[in-house]
Each structure stands twice: as structure tokens, then as C-alpha cells.
Design a protein around this motif. Structure first.
Motif: not given
Ligand code: GFB
Length: 427
Positions: A109-110, A116-117, A122-123
Motif C-alpha cells: 500500500l501507499v 500523488v507526489q 503536481s501541475s
């Protein structure tokens, strides 16, 4: 450079055409292994913390048989987190409540934010490949045969078309998350039924990021069996919450794991059945559910006077002079209970200071309550509360006697009410 399996020469020699098909299949398998798939999920917004913990177990079991990586859904602000002193309690990571290392020993898992990082620039935000909206079958016709069928998505106002190729949606209150496709699946069953559907989506349609919405629709394949308990035992609470609970036990209840026999091994995987039951701390504990249960379970929730009477009797029976109460009751209600309790009985509740509460939030306060209840000599819970069920499981993990665990308050008009089912631990 690709390694050539010696068998492939043999296959070439036998028949070239078939060989092509075989090697193509092999590439596909290798491909799907190389390309990890990620499983996201969410639950009906109205559901409480402790039902969500059970849904986690079902999805984690699914994640295991698919060999995907589970992306832990950030905790959105839950309906029951109502403390006025605290602001928005959303977008919370699981590490706020649980020990990620222990969870990770059951399934890969994460945390959402880490995913997301690491995985997206991120943009650009996050673009999920497919939303699979789970729903109960509409035409059961009295049959409870396991099934999973795609159906047309109807009246799903929570998702909207951003443009021809993307859907917008609530996505745990994150704005920069979208999805490419939306599918609806009627399902009756657990991970076993969902596995082929998801495998097909992953392998033949090359979807990498799959989001299961309304995951509470999924059932357990094997509730209460060894694998269920493995997952359940992996749900160890965060160390900072355990420390707070232990400090409270030591300071007010003369209780510690060493003295009470409730100490757990550092790694849940080495837990095993003990020869004797654990003693538990020198106090009785109660989970008294109030608020919405006063209307939802009207006949099964005792009056405050009857609660006091029950607790006094149980303290006497268990030869203790300390009672710990975990409850969503107001301070006024707790005081009323105290008013009906004999003077030689001490009543304790966990009410953290504002700075501590600001750090651990309503979810953390509830977990500290649960840990203290889990270590008591005797426990009594509330009818059909998942909060009480999770305490019973914690007590099974600590191997306290079932007679001291599977008990519930009866409503004022209930004579000898039926006690909870004994879901005993299996190693
Ligand atoms: O956990 P939960 O699903 O249990 O929801 P039920 C109850 C929530 O109320 C907890 C708070 O997660 C806590 O936030 N709460 C309840 C408590 N008891 C205590 C307590 O002793 N101490 C603390 N600190 N907090 C279900 C709900 O509740 O009951 C459903 O999830 C629905 O939405 C249903 O309301 C009738 O299973 O008890």
C-alpha cells in the motif's frame, strides 16, 4: 536485452505460428507485471469510521489477490467528527490513526499524498483510468448467487463530464483529480467475484489506476477466517495514540500491558494463540453509544439510570472499583450517570487537553477510548455498534476471555437481551 528462454527454441522448431501467439501472451503477462496497477477506493460518505475499517479489510484482501498496490483513501471529514473546538478534519493520512508499517505487512500500500507526489507531476493532477461504481443488484429474485455484471450508469450526479475525455467527481475533496472512464458494476460477492473483472480491466484494457467507488458494496469472501484475522491484526494503531492510551491507563487505572498480560509482539505476524487467557486491567470498561443511536436503536440503548445500575453491578461482580466509560455522550449525560453510581466506585472518561485533541483529532480520541476498553478486565458494549465490534476484536487479539468481551447493554424494556455473536480469533 531480452533473455531467451531455451524452451522458445523448441517451440520455434515445433511450429512457428503458435510460437508467435505464445510469445505474445508471454509479453503481455510480463508487461502487466512490469506495469504496477494501483487500486483506489472510497466508501459511501455517511458511513462511520469503524465500518470503513471493515471495508478496508475487504479491499485489502482484493488487493492481495490482484497483486496491486492499494492507495489508502485520505480520511474525509466524517459526519461523527463533531467537536466544535476543531476545524475541518479532512484529507487526513492513515498514519494519523494507524501504523503503516504494520498495515504494509498484510498488503502492499501507499498513502494517497505520497502516491500523488511520486507518481504524478503536481501541475497535471491525477488522472484515474477508470471509476468502477459498485452497486447492489437490482433484481435478486430471491437468489443470493454471487455475480458481477456491468450495467448502464444511471443518476450518478456525483460524477460529471469535464469534457469529452474526463470526468470530475468528489475524489476525497481533492480538486485536481479526474477520471477517464466511468463504469457501473452490479455485484453480489467479495474479492473472488471482482477479481476476474478487474484483471480483465488491468490486463486486456491496460488500465493502471482503478478506482472502486461505494466499496462497502463488496462483501468479505471469508469473514472471520484466518486471512480476515491476519488483515485485522495488521490494523495496529499509531504509536502516538497507543502511548496516550497507555499513559492514561497507568496514571488513572493502575493498568499496564506488563501487569495486565495485554502486551502484543512488535510485529503482528508473530502473534500466536496463548496457553491461557490474558488478565486485563483492574477496571471494567463500557462503550456507551448515544447520539443517533437514541433514535436508531431506541429499544436497545439503556437509560442513563439503567446504565449506572448495570455498571455498578458489573463492577461488584468483577471485584473492581474503577469504571472506564467510552462514549459519544455529552458531559451532562456522563454526570447524570455518575449521579446514580455508588460513591465507592470511580468513573473515568478520556477527555484530552485542547492541544492534544488538536493533534489527535476526534478520530484519535475515539481510538484512545477503544484501546483503553480493549485492555480492561471486563467490557460491555452497545447493541450493533461497529465501534463496540472493533473493541471486541481488539480484545480477541489480546486474548482476553470471551465471557469478558462479548457483552452488551440491554434496553430498559429488554429482559435478558441476546448478547453479541462471539467472533473468536483464528490464527
Ligand atoms: O464508528 P462508527 O461507525 O460506529 O460511528 P457505530 C460512530 C462514531 O461516533 C465513531 C463517534 O467513529 C466516533 O467518531 N463515537 C461513538 C465515539 N462512540 C464513541 C466513543 O465511545 N468515544 C468517542 N471518542 N467517539 C454507526 C454509524 O455507528 O451507526 C452510522 O457509522 C450510523 O453512520 C449507524 O449512524 C446507526 O456503528 O456505532
Amino acid at each position: 536485452q531480452r533473455m531467451v528462454h531455451p524452451l522458445s527454441y523448441f517451440l520455434h522448431w515445433r511450429c512457428a505460428n503458435q510460437c508467435y501467439i505464445i510469445s505474445k501472451k508471454r509479453d503481455l503477462n510480463l508487461g502487466s507485471k512490469r506495469l504496477f496497477s494501483y487500486l483506489f477506493y472510497d466508501v459511501n460518505p455517511g458511513e462511520g469510521f469503524n465500518l470503513r475499517r471493515d471495508v478496508y479489510l475487504r479491499v485489502a484482501a482484493l488487493n492481495n489477490i490482484l497483486n496491486c498496490t492499494l492507495v489508502l483513501p485520505p480520511w474525509d471529514h466524517l459526519y461523527h467528527w463533531q467537536s466544535n473546538s476543531l476545524n475541518f478534519q479532512g484529507k487526513l493520512p492513515w498514519s494519523k490513526f494507524f501504523d503503516l508499517k504494520q498495515l504494509g505487512r498484510y498488503t502492499k500500500l501507499v498513502e494517497f499524498e505520497s502516491f500523488v507526489q511520486e507518481e504524478t507531476k503536481s501541475s497535471e493532477g491525477l488522472l484515474i483510468d477508470v471509476i468502477l461504481h459498485l452497486q447492489h443488484p437490482t433484481d435478486l429474485n430471491g437468489s443470493f448467487e454471487e455475480k458481477a455484471n456491468f450495467v448502464k450508469c444511471k443518476k450518478l450526479k456525483k460524477y460529471w463530464k469535464e469534457d469529452d475525455a474526463t470526468y470530475g467527481g468528489p475524489f476525497w475533496s481533492y480538486e485536481n483529480v479526474f477520471a477517464k472512464k466511468l463504469k457501473c458494476l452490479e455485484i453480489l460477492g467479495g474479492p473472488r467475484v471482482l477479481k476476474p473483472v478487474l484483471q480483465n480491466l488491468i490486463e486486456s484494457k491496460s488500465n493502471r489506476l482503478i478506482f472502486l467507488d461505494r466499496a462497502e458494496t463488496l462483501l468479505h469472501d471469508q469473514f472471520g477466517q484466518t486471512d480476515y484475522w491476519r488483515g485485522r491484526r495488521s490494523m495496529r494503531f499509531s504509536t502516538h495514540l497507543i502511548d496516550i492510551a497507555n499513559e492514561f491507563r497507568k496514571t488513572f487505572l493502575k493498568s499496564s500491558d506488563e501487569e495486565d498480560g495485554t502486551k502484543l509482539p512488535l510485529d503482528w505476524r508473530v502473534e500466536s494463540k496463548l496457553d491461557t487467557y490474558s488478565r486485563g486491567g483492574p477496571y471494567i470498561a463500557a462503550h456507551l453509544r448515544r447520539k443517533d443511536f437514541l433514535s436508531a436503536r431506541k429499544s436497545q440503548i439503556p437509560s442513563l439510570e439503567k446504565t449506572a445500575e448495570t455498571l455498578s453491578l458489573l463492577a461488584k461482580k468483577n471485584n473492581v472499583s474503577q469504571v472506564f466509560i467510552a462514549s459519544d455522550a455529552s458531559d451532562i449525560e456522563i454526570e447524570e450517570i455518575m449521579g446514580h453510581i455508588p460513591e465507592d466506585l470511580e468513573i473515568f472518561t478520556f477527555r484530552p487537553s485542547l492541544p492534544t485533541k488538536g493533534k489527535i483529532l476526534d478520530g484519535g480520541v475515539a481510538i484512545v477510548d477503544q484501546i483503553i476498553c480493549a485492555c480492561a478486565k471486563y467490557f460491555i458494549g452497545s447493541y450493533e455498534s461497529t465501534f463496540s465490534f472493533r473493541i471486541q476484536e481488539e480484545r480477541e487479539i489480546r486474548q482476553l476471555h470471551p465471557d469478558s468481551t462479548f457483552n452488551r447493554f440491554c434496553g430498559d424494556q429488554e429482559l435478558n437481551c441476546q448478547q453479541p455473536t462471539r467472533w473468536k480469533i483464528v490464527f
